[in-house]
Write an enzyme that holds these catalytic residues in place. Structure first.
Site, mmCIF file in Angstrom:
data_model
loop_
_atom_site.group_PDB
_atom_site.id
_atom_site.type_symbol
_atom_site.label_atom_id
_atom_site.label_comp_id
_atom_site.label_asym_id
_atom_site.label_seq_id
_atom_site.Cartn_x
_atom_site.Cartn_y
_atom_site.Cartn_z
ATOM 1 N N HIS A 188 -15.856 26.083 23.265
ATOM 2 C CA HIS A 188 -14.771 25.444 23.994
ATOM 3 C C HIS A 188 -15.136 24.097 24.595
ATOM 4 O O HIS A 188 -14.572 23.685 25.613
ATOM 5 C CB HIS A 188 -14.268 26.387 25.095
ATOM 6 C CG HIS A 188 -13.486 27.533 24.562
ATOM 7 N ND1 HIS A 188 -12.747 28.386 25.354
ATOM 8 C CD2 HIS A 188 -13.317 27.988 23.291
ATOM 9 C CE1 HIS A 188 -12.166 29.314 24.607
ATOM 10 N NE2 HIS A 188 -12.508 29.083 23.346
ATOM 11 N N ASP A 243 -15.189 29.755 15.937
ATOM 12 C CA ASP A 243 -15.580 31.144 16.179
ATOM 13 C C ASP A 243 -16.297 31.778 14.994
ATOM 14 O O ASP A 243 -15.999 32.908 14.597
ATOM 15 C CB ASP A 243 -14.362 31.993 16.569
ATOM 16 C CG ASP A 243 -13.818 31.590 17.933
ATOM 17 O OD1 ASP A 243 -14.597 31.603 18.889
ATOM 18 O OD2 ASP A 243 -12.629 31.255 18.024
ATOM 19 N N GLU A 302 -11.354 31.157 32.054
ATOM 20 C CA GLU A 302 -11.991 30.546 30.883
ATOM 21 C C GLU A 302 -11.285 29.260 30.474
ATOM 22 O O GLU A 302 -10.079 29.236 30.268
ATOM 23 C CB GLU A 302 -11.968 31.539 29.712
ATOM 24 C CG GLU A 302 -12.569 30.998 28.436
ATOM 25 C CD GLU A 302 -12.508 31.999 27.297
ATOM 26 O OE1 GLU A 302 -12.934 31.635 26.178
ATOM 27 O OE2 GLU A 302 -12.037 33.127 27.512
ATOM 28 N N ASP A 352 -17.358 29.503 27.226
ATOM 29 C CA ASP A 352 -17.318 29.862 25.814
ATOM 30 C C ASP A 352 -18.001 28.769 25.019
ATOM 31 O O ASP A 352 -17.672 27.584 25.148
ATOM 32 C CB ASP A 352 -15.867 30.035 25.357
ATOM 33 C CG ASP A 352 -15.740 30.531 23.934
ATOM 34 O OD1 ASP A 352 -16.266 29.860 23.023
ATOM 35 O OD2 ASP A 352 -15.099 31.575 23.720
ATOM 36 N N ASP A 355 -13.648 24.745 17.675
ATOM 37 C CA ASP A 355 -13.764 26.128 18.144
ATOM 38 C C ASP A 355 -13.401 27.093 17.020
ATOM 39 O O ASP A 355 -12.362 27.758 17.052
ATOM 40 C CB ASP A 355 -12.854 26.331 19.359
ATOM 41 C CG ASP A 355 -12.915 27.747 19.903
ATOM 42 O OD1 ASP A 355 -14.001 28.352 19.847
ATOM 43 O OD2 ASP A 355 -11.873 28.246 20.365
ATOM 44 N N LYS A 402 -10.965 25.645 27.953
ATOM 45 C CA LYS A 402 -11.040 25.303 26.536
ATOM 46 C C LYS A 402 -10.851 23.805 26.383
ATOM 47 O O LYS A 402 -10.156 23.172 27.194
ATOM 48 C CB LYS A 402 -9.980 26.050 25.731
ATOM 49 C CG LYS A 402 -10.193 25.974 24.214
ATOM 50 C CD LYS A 402 -9.371 27.016 23.478
ATOM 51 C CE LYS A 402 -9.709 27.026 21.992
ATOM 52 N NZ LYS A 402 -9.014 28.092 21.262
ATOM 53 N N TRP A 422 -7.775 33.902 29.847
ATOM 54 C CA TRP A 422 -7.665 32.677 29.059
ATOM 55 C C TRP A 422 -6.226 32.514 28.623
ATOM 56 O O TRP A 422 -5.606 33.465 28.134
ATOM 57 C CB TRP A 422 -8.559 32.717 27.813
ATOM 58 C CG TRP A 422 -8.327 31.516 26.940
ATOM 59 C CD1 TRP A 422 -8.816 30.262 27.127
ATOM 60 C CD2 TRP A 422 -7.485 31.456 25.778
ATOM 61 N NE1 TRP A 422 -8.349 29.424 26.143
ATOM 62 C CE2 TRP A 422 -7.531 30.123 25.310
ATOM 63 C CE3 TRP A 422 -6.704 32.390 25.092
ATOM 64 C CZ2 TRP A 422 -6.826 29.698 24.187
ATOM 65 C CZ3 TRP A 422 -5.997 31.975 23.965
ATOM 66 C CH2 TRP A 422 -6.070 30.644 23.520
ATOM 67 N N ASP A 431 -17.666 36.351 21.152
ATOM 68 C CA ASP A 431 -16.315 35.931 20.780
ATOM 69 C C ASP A 431 -16.360 35.192 19.451
ATOM 70 O O ASP A 431 -16.449 33.970 19.403
ATOM 71 C CB ASP A 431 -15.715 35.041 21.866
ATOM 72 C CG ASP A 431 -14.240 34.747 21.615
ATOM 73 O OD1 ASP A 431 -13.698 35.230 20.598
ATOM 74 O OD2 ASP A 431 -13.629 34.027 22.429
ATOM 75 N N HIS A 449 -19.114 33.660 26.715
ATOM 76 C CA HIS A 449 -18.570 34.054 25.419
ATOM 77 C C HIS A 449 -19.418 33.355 24.369
ATOM 78 O O HIS A 449 -19.353 32.129 24.212
ATOM 79 C CB HIS A 449 -17.104 33.661 25.283
ATOM 80 C CG HIS A 449 -16.171 34.689 25.830
ATOM 81 N ND1 HIS A 449 -14.806 34.650 25.643
ATOM 82 C CD2 HIS A 449 -16.413 35.817 26.543
ATOM 83 C CE1 HIS A 449 -14.247 35.695 26.224
ATOM 84 N NE2 HIS A 449 -15.205 36.414 26.783
#
Length: 415
Positions: A259, A293, A223, A256, A291, A225, A182, A323, A283
């Site tokens: 993302h 997390d 990956e 992810d 994003d 985003k 990424w 993640d 993820h």
């Protein structure tokens, strides 16, 4: 001795044609790749002053952040001891364990050998990631797509070295190391030439991935985003970019959960991309408006994703990683609860009467499908989960709360 509540649950599920023992056996075989960076707020152990964060930011200052590799490993050992099953660790290149302070284009396997030894001792698999952020050469939020060839070459070499390290890890552990790529590349304001930046990224990736390795030792993933801090207007490595790249080049595609646009559903993407790529990396995270997390909850998004993995028969082709990072709560508690929530979601999916539901849908009997899916929500999933944890000798409920709080108190004086 079988708990009475589990026996009752077993009988309840049997009425729906579901074998709880088969579900528990299958769950025990599914590894989750736990991410190292939750334990120290994505700081790492390079021992040098890094650049800006590349759009990555952990908020909060809860006591107990791991400051050394040994502290991080101790925290991880505690977390794994409270998570049922056998799992993996996802390690970033900025988490080397060495007295040396090499630049990122000069890393070697020896800088990570202590992690491999520790993983072997604890029966864990290791995955890996190049670190393309938090470095002076990433301050422009451009790395592999940077217009400066010298900067691109630096990051290409970093990626090549990380692949060499990852393949050595795979050789040492006797199973493939997933190496996830990424990069934070993008633009804060609206660019006038997206194509040139994306062409540079593709050429850099091609050079970085040119050397072929045995896929039983190394699996490369790319990956995407949607956007990040400092790259609000355009992310060079968008979902469309990496979907096409993974299909053309034969890499894994990393999805992810944070993302994408807030209303996009990762569960809906799994079956679509699985028709075009051999393997998928997940993820698992929880975005909140962006994003962010957050630690994952046992919510509808996670449940839908787990059900798609089971119903579409994708578990054998999907690598599940986590993640998230939250520095406002106990970091070890975040690991334990977040990982267990992923497992709980998988268990619920495994406890669904799949053939019954699929047959109703194939008959276009949407009324039965609606009734069944709602009635299934009342089944005693918790009793089956408790039995799984008991067999794996890990705590639940208030005992888990006390265990997590006791450990947190023991590390609270770290500063």
């Amino acid at each position: 001795m079988t708990r009475p509540d589990y026996t009752a649950a077993q009988e309840a599920f049997a009425q729906w044609g579901v074998d709880t023992e088969a579900a528990l056996d299958r769950l025990a075989t599914i590894p989750i790749s736990v991410h190292c960076w939750q334990g120290d707020d994505v700081v790492g152990f390079e021992g040098v002053t890094a650049g800006s964060g590349g759009g990555i930011q952990a908020t909060g200052n809860h006591p107990g952040r791991a400051r050394t590799p040994d502290e991080l490993r101790a925290d991880l050992e505690f977390a794994y001891a409270n998570i049922p099953g056998n799992h993996r660790l996802n390690l970033h290149a900025s988490y080397l364990d060495s007295d040396e302070t090499p630049e990122r284009d000069a890393l070697e396997y020896k800088h990570f050998a202590p992690w491999v030894d520790w993983a072997k001792e604890n029966g864990l698999g290791l995955d890996f990631n190049p670190t393309f952020f938090a470095h002076p050469k990433a301050d422009d939020n451009l790395t592999l797509a940077h217009p400066d060839k010298g900067i691109r070459d630096f990051w290409i070499r970093h990626g090549q070295i990380c692949r060499e390290i990852a393949v050595r890890i795979g050789q040492e552990q006797g199973s493939a190391c997933v190496n996830n790529i990424w990069v934070p590349d993008g633009f804060k304001d609206i660019p006038v030439d997206r194509m040139t930046a994306r062409a540079r990224l593709e050429a850099s990736l091609d050079e970085m991935l040119a050397q072929r390795f045995d896929k039983t030792q190394l699996l490369d993933a790319v990956e995407s985003k949607l956007f990040g801090l400092g790259v609000e207007a355009c992310t060079v490595g968008s979902h469309e970019f990496y979907l096409g790249y993974a299909i053309r080049k034969g890499t894994l595609l990393c999805l992810d959960m944070g993302h994408f646009h807030p209303t996009e559903n990762i569960a809906d993407k799994l079956s679509s991309v699985a028709l075009s790529v051999d393997e998928i990396l997940l993820h698992v995270s929880r975005p909140m408006r962006w994003d962010s997390d957050h630690v994952i909850l046992l919510n509808d998004d996670i449940l839908a994703m787990a059900q798609e993995l089971v119903f579409a028969d994708l578990l054998g082709r999907t690598h599940i990683g986590l993640d998230f990072f939250d520095a406002t709560i106990s970091r070890t508690a975040a690991w334990v609860v977040g990982t267990r929530n992923m497992q709980k979601a998988l268990l619920r999916a495994l406890l669904q009467p799949m053939e019954m539901l699929q047959s109703r849908e194939a008959e276009l009997n949407f009324t039965d499908r609606f009734i069944l899916t709602e009635e299934l929500k009342d089944l005693p999933y918790g009793a089956v989960w408790d039995a799984f944890c008991e067999r794996q000798s890990v705590p639940t409920g208030l005992t888990l709360l006390n265990t997590l709080n006791t450990y947190q108190a023991s590390v609270a004086d770290r500063s």
